[in-house]
Design an enzyme around this catalytic site. Structure first.
Site, PDB file in Angstrom:
ATOM      1  N   LEU A  54       0.811  -1.230   0.000  1.00 44.50           N
ATOM      2  CA  LEU A  54       0.000   0.000   0.000  1.00 44.50           C
ATOM      3  C   LEU A  54       0.839   1.272   0.000  1.00 44.50           C
ATOM      4  CD1 LEU A  54      -2.719  -0.984   2.650  1.00 44.50           C
ATOM      5  CD2 LEU A  54      -3.129  -0.531   0.219  1.00 44.50           C
ATOM      6  N   HIS A 115     -13.553   0.274  16.467  1.00 44.49           N
ATOM      7  CA  HIS A 115     -12.547   0.770  17.399  1.00 44.49           C
ATOM      8  C   HIS A 115     -12.279   2.275  17.243  1.00 44.49           C
ATOM      9  CE1 HIS A 115     -12.152  -3.138  19.066  1.00 44.49           C
ATOM     10  NE2 HIS A 115     -12.043  -3.651  17.848  1.00 44.49           N
ATOM     11  N   TYR A 138      -4.742   1.781  16.508  1.00 39.82           N
ATOM     12  CA  TYR A 138      -5.468   1.222  15.359  1.00 39.82           C
ATOM     13  C   TYR A 138      -6.807   1.943  15.146  1.00 39.82           C
ATOM     14  CZ  TYR A 138      -8.671  -2.175  13.200  1.00 39.82           C
ATOM     15  OH  TYR A 138      -9.634  -2.773  12.438  1.00 39.82           O
TER      16      TYR A 138
HETATM   17  C1  15L Z   1     -11.593  -5.047  14.371  1.00 40.09           C
HETATM   18  O1  15L Z   1     -11.538  -3.912  13.906  1.00 40.09           O
HETATM   19  C2  15L Z   1     -10.578  -6.061  14.038  1.00 40.09           C
HETATM   20  O2  15L Z   1     -10.079  -5.904  12.717  1.00 40.09           O
HETATM   21  C3  15L Z   1     -11.066  -7.469  14.244  1.00 40.09           C
HETATM   22  O3  15L Z   1      -9.924  -8.303  14.256  1.00 40.09           O
HETATM   23  C4  15L Z   1     -11.853  -7.612  15.547  1.00 40.09           C
HETATM   24  O4  15L Z   1     -11.010  -7.413  16.634  1.00 40.09           O
HETATM   25  C5  15L Z   1     -12.987  -6.621  15.565  1.00 40.09           C
HETATM   26  O5  15L Z   1     -12.517  -5.315  15.331  1.00 40.09           O
HETATM   27  C6  15L Z   1     -13.757  -6.640  16.887  1.00 40.09           C
HETATM   28  O6  15L Z   1     -13.872  -5.608  17.540  1.00 40.09           O
HETATM   29  O7  15L Z   1     -14.290  -7.696  17.231  1.00 40.09           O
END
Ligand code: 15L
Length: 275
Positions: A54, A115, A138
């Site tokens: 990317l 998140h 993240y």
């Molecule tokens: C996410 O954003 C992740 O990519 C995934 O691996 C999970 O952790 C998911 O959230 C979640 O909150 O269950």
């Protein structure tokens, strides 16, 4: 069935959601360009694969040539250190969107995440206009991505949809996921709205199925025509049984982001929950 005459780029094609979504894309669009850092196997007749990073500007420009719409699942999908999150999710997204703009791509579907708002209490019902409250580096990168989509929609006319994905799995795997689970078929419905809705400008939607325990008011998705078919509550017994086997997380159980919220937490629990 007649396929729509569109060329779709799927980044992160080797990942879990990428692998699950491919059959749906194959059955709807004429040509799908898959991209990932890892190899992708079992290409369908209407799929091609380009291995690419990317952050590689030239590779991204090449890959965006002739693309009608991007489905961007690539990048870091869990918490990482600043360097990783910055490179994969900040620089990577900037490079891809800049390349998409340069090559005249008209649609961009961004895999955002719950998140981005994970520090909200599970007692709060929020909508997409409620301000972001990332639970991790993240999550912060996903909030950044949503804002970057707004910039490219407003200034450059790319029609963008950011989907704050809850959790994609065959069924909800614990109590928290009963609120935010999404079946892949429902996620595909949202993605195809992003790729096809005629008047889309720039929207954020929550990526969840028909979940009775949802934390989220998903009105913008319903306005676009989203009609989820699957219900988390159909799997309540399995989810509760799985919950019994998970380790207690006295901080995380308060927050929508779960373990992402409790990781590295040394703040003031009460103040954070009630503000
Ligand atoms: C996410 O954003 C992740 O990519 C995934 O691996 C999970 O952790 C998911 O959230 C979640 O909150 O269950």
């Amino acid at each position: 069935m007649t396929l729509l005459d569109k060329t779709i780029l799927l980044t992160g094609a080797a990942g879990d959601i990428g692998t699950r979504i491919r059959p749906y894309l194959q059955s709807r669009y004429n040509r799908i360009v898959l991209s990932d850092l890892n190899d992708v196997f079992d290409l369908a007749e209407n799929e091609t694969f380009q291995k690419a990073d990317l952050v590689d500007k030239h590779a991204m420009q090449k890959i965006c040539q002739g693309i009608d719409g991007v489905v961007h699942l690539g990048g870091q999908s869990v918490e990482g250190d600043w360097e990783t999150v910055n490179s994969c999710n900040i620089q990577g997204l900037v490079t891809l969107l800049e390349a998409a703009h340069h090559e005249g791509v008209k649609r961009f579907v961004f895999a955002s995440s719950n998140h981005a708002i994970g520090m909200y209490s599970r007692t709060r019902r929020i909508c997409v206009d409620t301000r972001v409250r990332p639970d991790s580096r993240y999550g912060l990168s996903k909030a950044f991505g949503e804002a970057l989509c707004a910039l490219y929609a407003d200034k450059h006319g790319i029609r963008c949809l950011s989907i704050r994905i809850g959790n994609v799995a065959d069924k909800p795997v614990d109590l928290r996921r009963l609120s935010m689970w999404i079946h892949i078929e429902d996620l595909f419905q949202l993605i195809s709205l992003g790729l096809e809705h005629p008047t889309l400008h720039n929207e954020i939607v929550f990526g969840c199925s028909r979940n009775d325990r949802t934390f989220w008011d998903n009105a913008p998705a319903f306005r676009l025509g989203y009609r989820p078919k699957h219900k988390a509550e159909d799997h309540v017994a399995d989810a509760m049984a799985a919950q019994q086997k998970t380790c207690p997380d006295l901080i995380g159980e308060n927050f929508q982001g779960g373990t992402f919220s409790s990781a590295e937490f040394d703040g003031d629990l009460e103040r954070t929950l009630w503000s």
